[in-house]
Design a protein around this motif. Sequence first.
Motif, short mmCIF file in Angstrom:
data_model
loop_
_atom_site.label_atom_id
_atom_site.label_comp_id
_atom_site.label_asym_id
_atom_site.label_seq_id
_atom_site.Cartn_x
_atom_site.Cartn_y
_atom_site.Cartn_z
N ARG A 1 13.62 2.26 3.89
CA ARG A 1 13.70 1.01 3.13
C ARG A 1 12.84 1.16 1.87
O ARG A 1 11.64 0.89 1.90
CB ARG A 1 13.20 -0.17 3.94
N LEU B 1 9.98 -8.15 7.42
CA LEU B 1 9.63 -7.06 6.54
C LEU B 1 8.17 -7.11 6.10
O LEU B 1 7.57 -6.08 5.79
CB LEU B 1 10.55 -7.08 5.30
N PHE C 1 12.27 -5.42 -1.49
CA PHE C 1 12.86 -4.56 -0.47
C PHE C 1 14.33 -4.30 -0.81
O PHE C 1 15.10 -5.24 -1.01
CB PHE C 1 12.77 -5.21 0.91
#
Length: 524
Positions: A223, A259, A239
């Motif tokens: 990511r 996240l 992200f």
Amino acid sequence: MTISEPTSGAMGTDVLIVGFGPVGKLLAVKLGRLGHAVTVVDKNHAAYPLPRAVTHCSDFARILQSVGLAPDTIPGITVPYDDMYRWRNSSGQTLLEVDWSGRGESGWYNTYFFNQPDLERALDEIVEGLDTVRVLRGWEATSLSQSVVDATVTMRDNASGDERSITADWVIGADGANSRIRSLVDIEWHNDGYFFDWLVVDVKPREGVDFPHIATQNCDIRRPSTMVPGGPGRRRWEFMRLPGESKEQLDRADTAWELLEPYGLTPDNSDLERHSVYTFQSCWATQWRVGRVLIAGDAAHLMPPFAGQGLGAGVRDVMNLSWKLDAVLAGRAEHSLLDTYGTERIHHAVAFVKFSTSLGEVICITDADEAAERDRRMIAEWEAGMKPPAPPRPGLGAGVHTGPTGGTLARQGLIGVDGTVMMFDDAFGGPGAVITRCASALASLTSETREELQDMGISVVALSDVDDVNGSYGEWLDELGADTLLIRPDFHLFGTSAATETVDLIEDFLRRVKGKVVSEARAC
């Protein structure tokens, strides 16, 4: 004066700005302070309340200084970042360290992080104090027609559906990436084919929460992500959307918290100010003027955020356009001067679009083999002491400048006047200046020429009459191999000369402003 309702029937104005984001606001301030009647139309009933841009550079800071918002006067809005920008791979190994510390040539720190809504409110306060500016909110441009002398925009009230028309000498489309004005005059939109979706998350950690200060780029194939300050009391994460993942899946509060969890941020210790998915793109308009219509900001160019130059490009548009539009409106220049706005700025903006894209091409890698090759190369270069590639230093494209240094960004140093030390622009009012080593170089300068320069905001300064603190201006002239330099009202050099040719340099500048003489583009 700011108003919310237009009068019935058609209205007239010197300049109509469509779009009241930071670019439209800054342009309204610049032109309004110069005494021009400005009307601003925006389709939204209120300013966008959430952060978007979060970083700016030294010359952006100098532009803020020019409207009374120097960074050291607004510490609650923008703060300097005097540290490194670190790139790491999936294993946490350093790929690159970029030194963002220190001060730039414009006299301010190289890097700042700021809160855009607060900066826009500060600009709003300036606009509200100008009786030359009126702002119409909740009205959307629907059609446009123009003649050789003016342009008329028809607009619709988004609440009632009522229509009104505004006729202006000049119309400026500062209405964002999906610009209606750009579309109405059929300006071609070049797309470089770069598309990546990223979730942008802004967080306000609560009191007592220790969150990372360093700006970091994680080149992690699992990511890719970015972590930077977001202005006072804020932090930003970005992200990348992964292959097979939908925008809808990514753009959710619970996804954002998931996240953020590895960084120690939870709903119990932080506030999620916003989350939104943006498509990072690389695009620009191929022309910036059609008759009486010009475009600026995101309406003229889009770039990925990796170099932090998107809004910076927009405020540079304003600096270039405002002094030229002022000269035309005041009758000091022909309309052809406005053609140089596009030729100069496209060259400069595209250089940053391409640089930002090149960073994204390194960051947005999710293929394991490709990432391994990137990591091997970058780690070897970093361990060998190779310096990271510097941001581009593009000069302006063809326009109002001359010689090998014309079109490059001017410096700002400290000047002592009557025992008081201050930044040059504060001492002499900026933004433009003629700076020469000795007053004798100005002996034959007529009062009429001095008045012409003054009308354009260009001061005349002999270093022999002031204290060149730290010798910064004398050193700069030495580097340029010159005795005199002329800084345009947008902080770019027109050109340089020997002392005996100072008056010729000034007259050449005024002739180019009035006429059609242009110079070649500066190489990037």
